[in-house]
Design a protein around this motif. Sequence first.
Motif, PDB file in Angstrom:
ATOM      1  N   GLY A 102       0.811  -1.209   0.000  1.00 53.47           N
ATOM      2  CA  GLY A 102       0.000   0.000   0.000  1.00 53.47           C
ATOM      3  C   GLY A 102       0.844   1.258   0.000  1.00 53.47           C
ATOM      4  N   PHE A 103       1.946   1.214   0.712  1.00 51.58           N
ATOM      5  CA  PHE A 103       2.886   2.337   0.756  1.00 51.58           C
ATOM      6  C   PHE A 103       3.412   2.638  -0.646  1.00 51.58           C
ATOM      7  CE2 PHE A 103       7.419   3.592   1.212  1.00 51.58           C
ATOM      8  CZ  PHE A 103       7.280   4.763   1.930  1.00 51.58           C
ATOM      9  N   VAL A 104       3.830   1.602  -1.372  1.00 50.13           N
ATOM     10  CA  VAL A 104       4.365   1.794  -2.715  1.00 50.13           C
ATOM     11  C   VAL A 104       3.288   2.342  -3.653  1.00 50.13           C
ATOM     12  CG1 VAL A 104       5.317   0.611  -4.731  1.00 50.13           C
ATOM     13  CG2 VAL A 104       6.185   0.084  -2.446  1.00 50.13           C
ATOM     14  N   ARG A 105       2.062   1.819  -3.558  1.00 52.39           N
ATOM     15  CA  ARG A 105       0.981   2.335  -4.406  1.00 52.39           C
ATOM     16  C   ARG A 105       0.730   3.816  -4.146  1.00 52.39           C
ATOM     17  NH1 ARG A 105      -1.314  -2.737  -3.157  1.00 52.39           N
ATOM     18  NH2 ARG A 105      -2.586  -1.809  -1.500  1.00 52.39           N
ATOM     19  N   LEU A 106       0.701   4.185  -2.859  1.00 51.88           N
ATOM     20  CA  LEU A 106       0.457   5.584  -2.508  1.00 51.88           C
ATOM     21  C   LEU A 106       1.592   6.473  -3.002  1.00 51.88           C
ATOM     22  CD1 LEU A 106      -1.332   7.640  -1.056  1.00 51.88           C
ATOM     23  CD2 LEU A 106      -0.080   7.110   1.064  1.00 51.88           C
ATOM     24  N   LEU A 107       2.837   6.042  -2.807  1.00 52.15           N
ATOM     25  CA  LEU A 107       3.976   6.847  -3.268  1.00 52.15           C
ATOM     26  C   LEU A 107       3.988   6.953  -4.785  1.00 52.15           C
ATOM     27  CD1 LEU A 107       6.368   8.303  -1.742  1.00 52.15           C
ATOM     28  CD2 LEU A 107       4.819   6.954  -0.359  1.00 52.15           C
ATOM     29  N   ASP A 108       3.602   5.892  -5.488  1.00 54.10           N
ATOM     30  CA  ASP A 108       3.508   5.988  -6.942  1.00 54.10           C
ATOM     31  C   ASP A 108       2.504   7.070  -7.361  1.00 54.10           C
ATOM     32  OD1 ASP A 108       5.430   4.203  -7.781  1.00 54.10           O
ATOM     33  OD2 ASP A 108       4.038   2.549  -8.151  1.00 54.10           O
ATOM     34  N   GLU A 109       1.362   7.102  -6.680  1.00 48.57           N
ATOM     35  CA  GLU A 109       0.359   8.127  -6.991  1.00 48.57           C
ATOM     36  C   GLU A 109       0.912   9.521  -6.718  1.00 48.57           C
ATOM     37  OE1 GLU A 109      -3.234   7.352  -4.882  1.00 48.57           O
ATOM     38  OE2 GLU A 109      -3.452   5.316  -5.671  1.00 48.57           O
ATOM     39  N   TRP A 110       1.499   9.694  -5.545  1.00 45.50           N
ATOM     40  CA  TRP A 110       2.012  11.008  -5.175  1.00 45.50           C
ATOM     41  C   TRP A 110       3.186  11.438  -6.044  1.00 45.50           C
ATOM     42  CZ3 TRP A 110       2.059  10.756   0.940  1.00 45.50           C
ATOM     43  CH2 TRP A 110       0.733  10.832   1.405  1.00 45.50           C
ATOM     44  N   ARG A 111       4.076  10.498  -6.340  1.00 44.89           N
ATOM     45  CA  ARG A 111       5.223  10.854  -7.184  1.00 44.89           C
ATOM     46  C   ARG A 111       4.759  11.243  -8.583  1.00 44.89           C
ATOM     47  NH1 ARG A 111       9.692   6.212  -6.422  1.00 44.89           N
ATOM     48  NH2 ARG A 111      11.208   7.800  -7.086  1.00 44.89           N
ATOM     49  N   GLY A 112       3.700  10.614  -9.047  1.00 42.59           N
ATOM     50  CA  GLY A 112       3.147  10.989 -10.336  1.00 42.59           C
ATOM     51  C   GLY A 112       2.560  12.387 -10.332  1.00 42.59           C
ATOM     52  N   ARG A 113       1.978  12.801  -9.216  1.00 48.44           N
ATOM     53  CA  ARG A 113       1.320  14.109  -9.145  1.00 48.44           C
ATOM     54  C   ARG A 113       2.264  15.235  -8.731  1.00 48.44           C
ATOM     55  NH1 ARG A 113      -3.314  10.991  -7.668  1.00 48.44           N
ATOM     56  NH2 ARG A 113      -3.069  11.111  -5.404  1.00 48.44           N
ATOM     57  N   TYR A 114       3.227  14.927  -7.861  1.00 50.42           N
ATOM     58  CA  TYR A 114       4.046  16.000  -7.277  1.00 50.42           C
ATOM     59  C   TYR A 114       5.522  15.927  -7.665  1.00 50.42           C
ATOM     60  CZ  TYR A 114      -0.149  16.580  -4.494  1.00 50.42           C
ATOM     61  OH  TYR A 114      -1.454  16.782  -4.108  1.00 50.42           O
ATOM     62  N   GLY A 115       5.914  14.893  -8.388  1.00 48.78           N
ATOM     63  CA  GLY A 115       7.289  14.783  -8.845  1.00 48.78           C
ATOM     64  C   GLY A 115       7.969  13.538  -8.314  1.00 48.78           C
ATOM     65  N   ALA A 116       8.622  12.812  -9.207  1.00 43.50           N
ATOM     66  CA  ALA A 116       9.259  11.550  -8.828  1.00 43.50           C
ATOM     67  C   ALA A 116      10.345  11.746  -7.789  1.00 43.50           C
ATOM     68  CB  ALA A 116       9.831  10.866 -10.070  1.00 43.50           C
ATOM     69  N   ASP A 117      10.998  12.919  -7.800  1.00 44.98           N
ATOM     70  CA  ASP A 117      12.107  13.172  -6.878  1.00 44.98           C
ATOM     71  C   ASP A 117      11.710  14.003  -5.663  1.00 44.98           C
ATOM     72  OD1 ASP A 117      13.892  11.740  -8.433  1.00 44.98           O
ATOM     73  OD2 ASP A 117      14.536  13.497  -9.575  1.00 44.98           O
TER      74      ASP A 117
END
Length: 233
Positions: A102-117
């Motif tokens: 779940g952590f990875v899914r959430l970070l994938d969503e956030w990194r897509g919206r706010y920047g991978a780095d």
Amino acid sequence: MSARLSVPSYVLPGTYLENLRFIDGTGAVGNVELLFFMYDDDTRSLMRAEIAGIASYATRFGFTVHMPDTVAPEHEEILEATASFASAFVIHPPREDAGIPGFVRLLDEWRGRYGADAFLLENTVLGRFEPAEAALASSTFGPPRLCADVGHLRAEGVDPAPWIATRADRIAELHVHGYDGAKDHTIFSEGERWIADLEPFARSFEGVIEVELFSWPEVQPALEILGRAWGVR
């Protein structure tokens, strides 16, 4: 370009704005880490009341954001409120292996919206950091950038300098505080070996060096020590 010294948004009892006004008055640093380690109803209300005032300091300070200990979808409210002026968001790994998917899914969503780095994975304890880092390495956006916490490494008996050297190209923030053999987030003194060992890294580092102490009488001498030892201001 050199590293930026940073302090937490809590160095004396008070609200975010009260602390920012105080830190501004000291003239000591150009970066502040906004602390949302806890995000209860009181913290949410305070953020909503003060966010416009916090953002008004964006011409004075660079900002990073420390996200809640266990991130959840509802914490995107913090990202939405601060993304226009914050350069990065520090994230703790899940406390249990069961939380990693779940952590990875959430970070994938956030990194897509706010920047991978934009999201920095912090080494809370290595037994939690390592599986989270490995899972993110095979995620949509690949290995994350890192927040390296020197005090946490020392508390686990790990020599910080070689650990950091092997990850130097991904480290964007360094958390610095003492470890007295029983607890971390303590004051430290000028002659401690880890300070000298990390000098080569610190002098070439272009990220944020956060003095992660929560009392100005402790923060101020720590800033002075690092200024002399590492040439950072």
